[in-house]
Design a protein around this motif. Structure first.
Motif, PDB file in Angstrom:
ATOM      1  N   ILE A  96      -5.984  -4.712   7.758  1.00  0.00           N
ATOM      2  CA  ILE A  96      -7.077  -5.487   7.156  1.00  0.00           C
ATOM      3  C   ILE A  96      -7.940  -4.534   6.340  1.00  0.00           C
ATOM      4  O   ILE A  96      -8.413  -3.515   6.856  1.00  0.00           O
ATOM      5  N   VAL A  97      -8.127  -4.867   5.056  1.00  0.00           N
ATOM      6  CA  VAL A  97      -8.930  -4.030   4.172  1.00  0.00           C
ATOM      7  C   VAL A  97      -9.930  -4.905   3.420  1.00  0.00           C
ATOM      8  O   VAL A  97      -9.796  -6.132   3.383  1.00  0.00           O
ATOM      9  N   ALA A  98     -10.922  -4.241   2.794  1.00  0.00           N
ATOM     10  CA  ALA A  98     -11.962  -4.936   2.042  1.00  0.00           C
ATOM     11  C   ALA A  98     -12.121  -4.266   0.680  1.00  0.00           C
ATOM     12  O   ALA A  98     -11.623  -3.154   0.469  1.00  0.00           O
ATOM     13  N   PRO A  99     -12.813  -4.920  -0.261  1.00  0.00           N
ATOM     14  CA  PRO A  99     -13.078  -4.262  -1.544  1.00  0.00           C
ATOM     15  C   PRO A  99     -13.784  -2.927  -1.329  1.00  0.00           C
ATOM     16  O   PRO A  99     -14.543  -2.755  -0.376  1.00  0.00           O
ATOM     17  N   ALA A 100     -13.554  -1.976  -2.223  1.00  0.00           N
ATOM     18  CA  ALA A 100     -14.002  -0.596  -2.035  1.00  0.00           C
ATOM     19  C   ALA A 100     -15.512  -0.449  -1.827  1.00  0.00           C
ATOM     20  O   ALA A 100     -15.955   0.434  -1.089  1.00  0.00           O
ATOM     21  N   ALA A 101     -16.304  -1.287  -2.463  1.00  0.00           N
ATOM     22  CA  ALA A 101     -17.756  -1.143  -2.386  1.00  0.00           C
ATOM     23  C   ALA A 101     -18.384  -1.885  -1.211  1.00  0.00           C
ATOM     24  O   ALA A 101     -19.616  -1.974  -1.111  1.00  0.00           O
TER      25      ALA A 101
ATOM     26  N   PHE B  38       0.785  -1.228   0.000  1.00  0.00           N
ATOM     27  CA  PHE B  38       0.000   0.000   0.000  1.00  0.00           C
ATOM     28  C   PHE B  38       0.819   1.281   0.000  1.00  0.00           C
ATOM     29  O   PHE B  38       0.327   2.324  -0.428  1.00  0.00           O
ATOM     30  N   THR B  39       2.056   1.244   0.492  1.00  0.00           N
ATOM     31  CA  THR B  39       2.812   2.498   0.567  1.00  0.00           C
ATOM     32  C   THR B  39       4.177   2.463  -0.117  1.00  0.00           C
ATOM     33  O   THR B  39       4.846   3.493  -0.186  1.00  0.00           O
TER      34      THR B  39
ATOM     35  N   LEU C  94       0.767  -0.025 -11.662  1.00  0.00           N
ATOM     36  CA  LEU C  94       0.253  -0.905 -10.610  1.00  0.00           C
ATOM     37  C   LEU C  94      -1.223  -1.169 -10.888  1.00  0.00           C
ATOM     38  O   LEU C  94      -1.997  -0.228 -11.075  1.00  0.00           O
ATOM     39  N   PRO C  95      -1.651  -2.443 -10.916  1.00  0.00           N
ATOM     40  CA  PRO C  95      -3.032  -2.756 -11.284  1.00  0.00           C
ATOM     41  C   PRO C  95      -4.065  -2.527 -10.183  1.00  0.00           C
ATOM     42  O   PRO C  95      -5.189  -2.990 -10.297  1.00  0.00           O
ATOM     43  N   TYR C  96      -3.688  -1.830  -9.135  1.00  0.00           N
ATOM     44  CA  TYR C  96      -4.651  -1.488  -8.100  1.00  0.00           C
ATOM     45  C   TYR C  96      -4.262  -0.151  -7.477  1.00  0.00           C
ATOM     46  O   TYR C  96      -3.105   0.270  -7.544  1.00  0.00           O
ATOM     47  N   ASP C  97      -5.246   0.515  -6.898  1.00  0.00           N
ATOM     48  CA  ASP C  97      -5.012   1.762  -6.169  1.00  0.00           C
ATOM     49  C   ASP C  97      -5.417   1.513  -4.717  1.00  0.00           C
ATOM     50  O   ASP C  97      -6.567   1.157  -4.458  1.00  0.00           O
ATOM     51  N   PRO C  98      -4.501   1.671  -3.773  1.00  0.00           N
ATOM     52  CA  PRO C  98      -4.814   1.351  -2.377  1.00  0.00           C
ATOM     53  C   PRO C  98      -6.055   2.046  -1.838  1.00  0.00           C
ATOM     54  O   PRO C  98      -6.812   1.453  -1.070  1.00  0.00           O
TER      55      PRO C  98
ATOM     56  N   PHE D 284      -9.854  -0.222  -2.359  1.00  0.00           N
ATOM     57  CA  PHE D 284     -10.038  -0.892  -1.072  1.00  0.00           C
ATOM     58  C   PHE D 284     -10.564   0.071  -0.013  1.00  0.00           C
ATOM     59  O   PHE D 284     -10.326   1.278  -0.082  1.00  0.00           O
ATOM     60  N   ARG D 285     -11.264  -0.515   0.961  1.00  0.00           N
ATOM     61  CA  ARG D 285     -11.725   0.223   2.138  1.00  0.00           C
ATOM     62  C   ARG D 285     -11.033  -0.364   3.364  1.00  0.00           C
ATOM     63  O   ARG D 285     -11.044  -1.590   3.560  1.00  0.00           O
ATOM     64  N   PRO D 286     -10.456   0.465   4.213  1.00  0.00           N
ATOM     65  CA  PRO D 286      -9.816  -0.077   5.413  1.00  0.00           C
ATOM     66  C   PRO D 286     -10.831  -0.575   6.430  1.00  0.00           C
ATOM     67  O   PRO D 286     -11.912   0.000   6.583  1.00  0.00           O
TER      68      PRO D 286
END
Length: 329
Positions: free
Chosen positions: A259-264, A102-103, A112-116, A120-122
């Protein structure tokens, strides 16, 4: 470098001040009513994986649902991140993200194929830990000054291991190379266990790893620790000086996992998960179990973690720029 331990303790203190009333209210629902999967970017047997499994035991007892550990190592965490990005955003798939994912990755990968933050949602910060620089017994050095002199006498022949390319354990070696004017060869491994095996076996000369990963071999006299990356000495190895004490303050590195989850993922699911994990991380049971790993529980609200992540990302952006390091893609 910033004192990471103090920052983490501030986050933990904030979480204890009753910053979760919404989460507690949402915790009254039926979620979770089936197993929760958490994807881990390391191989099974990694010390972080072990710590998570200890939390999973308590999660099962408290919620009646198992926390299923899904190990998907490799690709600097990208494999694990993409797996969670593609999962349903219902709270039943989580990611154990870390410092590098993430950092550091956002500054070392051009694509990068993702944006932290966007993907994602923390849920909560999880744990913090320092690293050590360890060498095998073939290395005739007992501190960083001696190691640097020995390495300079063997140009192009000294190697160091990391638990994956582009990770904080890799980047620590990059920083030491630059600050000390040496040219250690980086040898990345797919997780901590193989890095330790190759260090003990003498296939690599040095490694930047969590203390607990090498502690049994230190106790057995097979490995030496030359320095710790925390601002203060470790209680488990009080005789070993920090990098700062040995003239390398830029190697104050305190790594973390969250611990994070998908953005939605819905607010209600995030709230319930936050309440459950924070409750577990605050227990004396977990704190005592993690002492042997040199890990520190870091319960936080999602908002607190976002603020911390942004500050840490800025810190690593500056370090990456100074070093000139870029990940191969």
């Amino acid at each position: 470098m910033m004192n990471r331990r103090d920052t983490f303790r501030q986050l933990g203190a904030l979480a204890l001040l009753g910053s979760l009333p919404i989460a507690r209210a949402q915790a009254q629902g039926s979620f979770p009513d089936k197993p929760v999967r958490i994807v881990v970017p390391f191989a099974a047997g990694n010390t972080l994986d072990t710590a998570l499994r200890q939390v999973a035991e308590v999660f099962d007892k408290n919620t009646g649902q198992p926390l299923l550990i899904d190990n998907r190592p490799g690709g600097s965490g990208i494999i694990a991140a993409q797996n969670v990005m593609g999962a349903p955003a219902d709270g039943y798939t989580l990611l154990l993200a870390n410092t590098s994912m993430f950092t550091i990755n956002p500054h070392t990968f051009s694509k990068l194929p993702y944006d932290p933050e966007k993907n994602f949602r923390p849920v909560t910060n999880f744990l913090g830990a320092s690293m050590v620089m360890a060498v095998n017994n073939n290395v005739p050095a007992n501190n960083i000054k001696e190691f640097v002199a020995w390495t300079k006498s063997r140009p192009g022949k000294v190697s160091f291991a990391s638990f994956t390319a582009g990770n904080s354990s890799h980047f620590a070696g990059v920083i030491l190379n630059q600050r000390a004017g040496i040219d250690m060869l980086h040898v990345p491994f797919n997780g901590t266990p193989p890095a330790v095996t190759n260090l003990v076996g003498g296939e690599v000369d040095a490694a930047f790893l969590p203390l607990q990963a090498v502690k049994p071999h230190v106790d057995a006299g097979k490995v030496k620790v030359l320095a710790v990356t925390s601002p203060q000495r470790s209680p488990q190895l009080p005789q070993v000086a920090t990098f700062r004490e040995q003239g390398y303050p830029d190697l104050d590195i305190y790594i973390w996992a969250a611990i994070v989850a998908p953005a939605a993922t819905p607010d209600a699911a995030i709230g319930r998960l936050n309440a459950e994990f924070v409750k577990i991380l605050r227990t004396p049971e977990i704190r005592e179990k993690w002492k042997v790993f040199d890990f520190e529980p870091l319960p936080s609200t999602p908002q607190e973690f976002t603020q911390f992540e942004r500050a840490d990302s800025k810190r690593w952006a500056e370090a990456v720029k100074i070093s000139g390091f870029k990940a191969s893609e």
